[in-house]
Design an enzyme around this catalytic site. Structure first.
Site, short mmCIF file in Angstrom:
data_model
loop_
_atom_site.label_atom_id
_atom_site.label_comp_id
_atom_site.label_asym_id
_atom_site.label_seq_id
_atom_site.Cartn_x
_atom_site.Cartn_y
_atom_site.Cartn_z
CB SER A 281 14.96 -12.72 30.26
OG SER A 281 14.55 -13.73 31.17
CG ASP B 218 10.93 -15.08 31.10
OD1 ASP B 218 10.22 -14.95 30.09
OD2 ASP B 218 12.16 -14.91 31.12
N GLY C 26 10.37 -21.86 29.55
CA GLY C 26 10.47 -22.19 30.97
C GLY C 26 11.87 -22.27 31.53
N GLY D 260 19.20 -21.09 29.10
CA GLY D 260 20.41 -21.87 28.85
C GLY D 260 20.25 -22.94 27.79
CG ASP E 108 12.13 -15.37 25.39
OD1 ASP E 108 13.26 -15.68 25.78
OD2 ASP E 108 11.15 -15.19 26.15
N GLY F 147 17.77 -18.81 23.70
CA GLY F 147 18.92 -19.27 22.93
C GLY F 147 19.61 -18.20 22.12
CB SER G 4 22.18 -18.07 29.69
OG SER G 4 21.78 -18.35 28.37
C1 DX5 Z 1 12.38 -18.99 28.89
C2 DX5 Z 1 12.34 -17.51 28.93
C3 DX5 Z 1 13.54 -16.87 28.39
C4 DX5 Z 1 14.80 -17.43 28.91
C5 DX5 Z 1 15.87 -17.13 27.95
O1 DX5 Z 1 11.14 -19.52 28.72
O2 DX5 Z 1 11.23 -16.97 28.29
O3 DX5 Z 1 13.52 -15.48 28.56
O4 DX5 Z 1 15.06 -16.98 30.17
O5 DX5 Z 1 17.05 -17.62 28.44
P1 DX5 Z 1 18.33 -17.79 27.53
O6 DX5 Z 1 18.69 -16.44 27.01
O7 DX5 Z 1 19.33 -18.34 28.47
O8 DX5 Z 1 17.92 -18.75 26.46
#
Ligand code: DX5
Length: 229
Positions: free
Chosen positions: A12, A39, A146, A149, A179, A181, A202
């Site tokens: 993402s 996203d 949304g 991190g 999706d 964390g 992230s």
């Molecule tokens: C958040 C997105 C995710 C997000 C994941 O709502 O759908 O794709 O960017 O980000 P990390 O991998 O940092 O949790």
């Protein structure tokens, strides 16, 4: 993980440089992503605003990877129409955002795009059951949608196992995405619980060596496609 399923990693670009999205796409590709995940947020369903249809269209033009759109928007039916023909292979929308989810699934399907449903962490998994015969994918959010991190919510593992059981009992071919964390220290448990696809943001852009980061996840999960870092 069962040998009949193989892990896919979706990069993402949300945590990439918003002023240099071409480079963000390249980083996700070079890291070894199987899918580019976009996203799309509207500042209403979630507080953030990210990309519109032109970013989706241009991303599909410049990358060889399949592009998935994750709509985090109110009135997804409107966004399905405005994104028609952008080139994405799959489009997910949130079940919480529509009172007529089946109609939205059908509208996506009529465009020749694979429909998917995303569920916020607090939405009971059973809510998606009536749609399982009609969708390509169900995405369980491991965080509040949304923002990148955040830390994966602990109860996500049970939700994945619950969904896996329902999908298998119904003999649905829908895949399961998690999706938010996702990191090397929880990927294995997510796949053991039944996830097919893990979205990472992230874990790519917050890492000094993005390819090593994704490779580590694949190694730990035991997937076959360890790519060179
Ligand atoms: C958040 C997105 C995710 C997000 C994941 O709502 O759908 O794709 O960017 O980000 P990390 O991998 O940092 O949790």
């Amino acid at each position: 993980m069962p040998s009949s399923r193989s892990l896919q990693l979706a990069g993402s670009i949300l945590a990439g440089d918003a002023l240099n999205l071409s480079n963000a796409i390249k980083i996700a590709e070079d890291a070894g992503s199987d899918i580019v995940s976009l996203d799309v947020s509207d500042g209403h369903f979630v507080p953030t605003i990210s990309f519109g249809e032109e970013v989706v269209r241009r991303t599909c033009e410049v990358t060889k990877l399949p592009v998935e759109v994750h709509l985090m928007v109110s009135r997804p039916e409107d966004w399905v129409v405005r994104m028609e023909g952008c080139g994405h292979f799959r489009m997910l929308f949130h079940i919480e955002a529509s009172r007529r989810a089946m109609g939205v699934v059908q509208a996506i399907d009529r465009q020749g795009v694979k429909p998917g449903i995303a569920l916020n962490p607090e939405t009971p998994v059973i809510a998606v059951e009536p749609l399982l015969p009609y969708v390509d994918n169900v995405c369980l959010m491991g965080i509040a949608p949304g923002f990148s991190g955040q830390r994966l919510l602990d109860y996500t593992f049970n939700r994945v196992a619950d969904l896996r059981g329902r999908i298998d009992r119904m003999r649905s071919s829908a895949t399961i995405t998690v999706d938010g964390g996702v990191k090397a220290d929880n990927a294995s448990r997510l796949v053991e619980a039944g996830a097919d696809i893990l979205v990472v943001s992230s874990g790519i852009y917050g890492h000094a060596n993005p390819a090593e980061s994704l490779n580590e996840i694949r190694r730990i999960v035991g997937g076959e496609s360890n790519k060179e870092s």
